[in-house]
Enzyme design. Structure first.
Site, PDB file in Angstrom:
ATOM      1  N   HIS A 112     -21.176  -7.603  -4.369  1.00 16.53           N
ATOM      2  CA  HIS A 112     -22.132  -6.704  -3.708  1.00 16.53           C
ATOM      3  C   HIS A 112     -22.029  -5.272  -4.222  1.00 16.53           C
ATOM      4  O   HIS A 112     -22.936  -4.469  -4.009  1.00 16.53           O
ATOM      5  CB  HIS A 112     -21.928  -6.744  -2.190  1.00 16.53           C
TER       6      HIS A 112
ATOM      7  N   HIS B 254      -0.727  -6.716  -5.167  1.00 19.87           N
ATOM      8  CA  HIS B 254      -0.856  -7.946  -4.380  1.00 19.87           C
ATOM      9  C   HIS B 254      -0.277  -9.095  -5.192  1.00 19.87           C
ATOM     10  O   HIS B 254      -0.436  -9.145  -6.415  1.00 19.87           O
ATOM     11  CB  HIS B 254      -2.339  -8.220  -4.085  1.00 19.87           C
TER      12      HIS B 254
ATOM     13  N   HIS C  25       0.852  -1.190   0.000  1.00 21.59           N
ATOM     14  CA  HIS C  25       0.000   0.000   0.000  1.00 21.59           C
ATOM     15  C   HIS C  25       0.890   1.243   0.000  1.00 21.59           C
ATOM     16  O   HIS C  25       1.505   1.559   1.019  1.00 21.59           O
ATOM     17  CB  HIS C  25      -0.898   0.026   1.238  1.00 21.59           C
TER      18      HIS C  25
END
Length: 299
Positions: A175, A106, A96
């Site tokens: 979602h 990642h 980060h």
């Protein structure tokens, strides 16, 4: 060649060393190491760089766990693993940066083997790497995917497109109905055509991560940013947290099976923010991100 877990472990330890040394050289700060043991068998080395010159937090974790039997949750979907001893090992990392113009990255490479007397071992490799930008730059995305394609090429023309699609499908927030970032490579259950071939591919992915990421860091690290960019970065980091805690299989498996929580959650950004129903200003660079992270062929 028969599966050689010791050989894989030695590579993973070297890979952790190499990545940490490379990131430290770029940043100027050093990693701290936290070595740990697992009571049921195994252990690992968690390394974290905090508040560096470029990276707000970088975590590079090695783990190697083993046991006489798999937990019931793991054998429910893989009955062939019942009654076998097992070893699971891997290197996973998340970086980060401070600067919102540098993407979060990642990577992960892993190996699993389960054995019992008188039977062939059950084994596979998995891993990949993916990129999560806050501000989109096409040349960065092209470089990232070109590096991924080039390391896949010696293993077959179909490898990059197959594992790119798998990555796009995996790093998707259902979602939110949006991608986490611009993807890269993702593979799992790799055990054909043979151990040597699969191990060589896993090594290529592990070694390819810094080749894919560091040129982007160098290109963006001097870009000037302010409170607006920082607030957007922290807001988008919220999506990273949501994915890891809601959808990521590795995180969920680790937490549900008594894994080492500090190491599992090392991927979390150090600072993050949520804001109810926030919408970027129309036509702004922030608004452009949603289009930039749509699935596409970058090369």
């Amino acid at each position: 060649m028969k599966p050689d877990a010791h050989h894989v472990k030695q590579f993973l330890l070297r890979l952790q060393d190499d990545i940490c040394q490379t990131l430290s050289a770029v940043d100027g700060a050093n990693f701290i190491e936290d070595s740990w043991r697992r009571e049921a068998g195994g252990g690992g080395r968690s390394r974290v760089l905090r508040n560096g010159g470029i990276f707000e937090q970088a975590g590079v974790n090695f783990s190697h766990v083993h046991g006489d039997a798999m937990p019931a949750s793991a054998t429910a979907h893989r009955p062939e693993l019942a009654g076998r001893s097992f070893e699971a090992m891997g290197v996973s990392l998340v970086v980060h940066p401070h600067n919102p113009y540098i993407p979060t990255s990642h990577a992960n490479v892993r190996f699993f083997i389960a054995e019992k007397p008188g039977a062939d071992p059950v084994w596979w490799f998995g891993g990949g790497f993916d990129l999560t930008p806050y501000y989109g730059f096409e040349e960065d995305a092209v470089h990232w995917h070109r590096t991924a394609r080039d390391l896949c090429q010696p293993f077959g023309d179909d490898v990059y497109p197959r594992y790119k699609k798998w990555c796009d499908d995996y790093f998707f927030l259902k979602h939110r109905n949006e991608q986490r970032g611009i993807g890269g490579l993702f593979f799992d259950d790799l055990n054909t055509p043979d151990f040597d071939h699969c191990f060589a591919f896993m090594q290529a992915v592990g070694n390819g991560y810094t080749e894919a990421y560091l040129p982007i860091v160098e290109r963006r690290k001097a870009m000037v940013w302010g409170e607006r960019e920082r607030n957007f970065q922290l807001y988008r980091r919220g999506r990273y947290v949501e994915f890891n805690l809601v959808w990521d299989r590795g995180t969920l498996f680790g937490l549900q099976t008594g894994g080492r929580t500090e190491s599992i959650l090392m991927s979390m950004p150090p600072l993050v923010r949520w804001e109810y129903d926030w919408q970027p200003e129309a036509g702004s660079p922030e608004a452009a991100l949603s289009e930039f992270i749509q699935v596409r062929d970058w090369i």
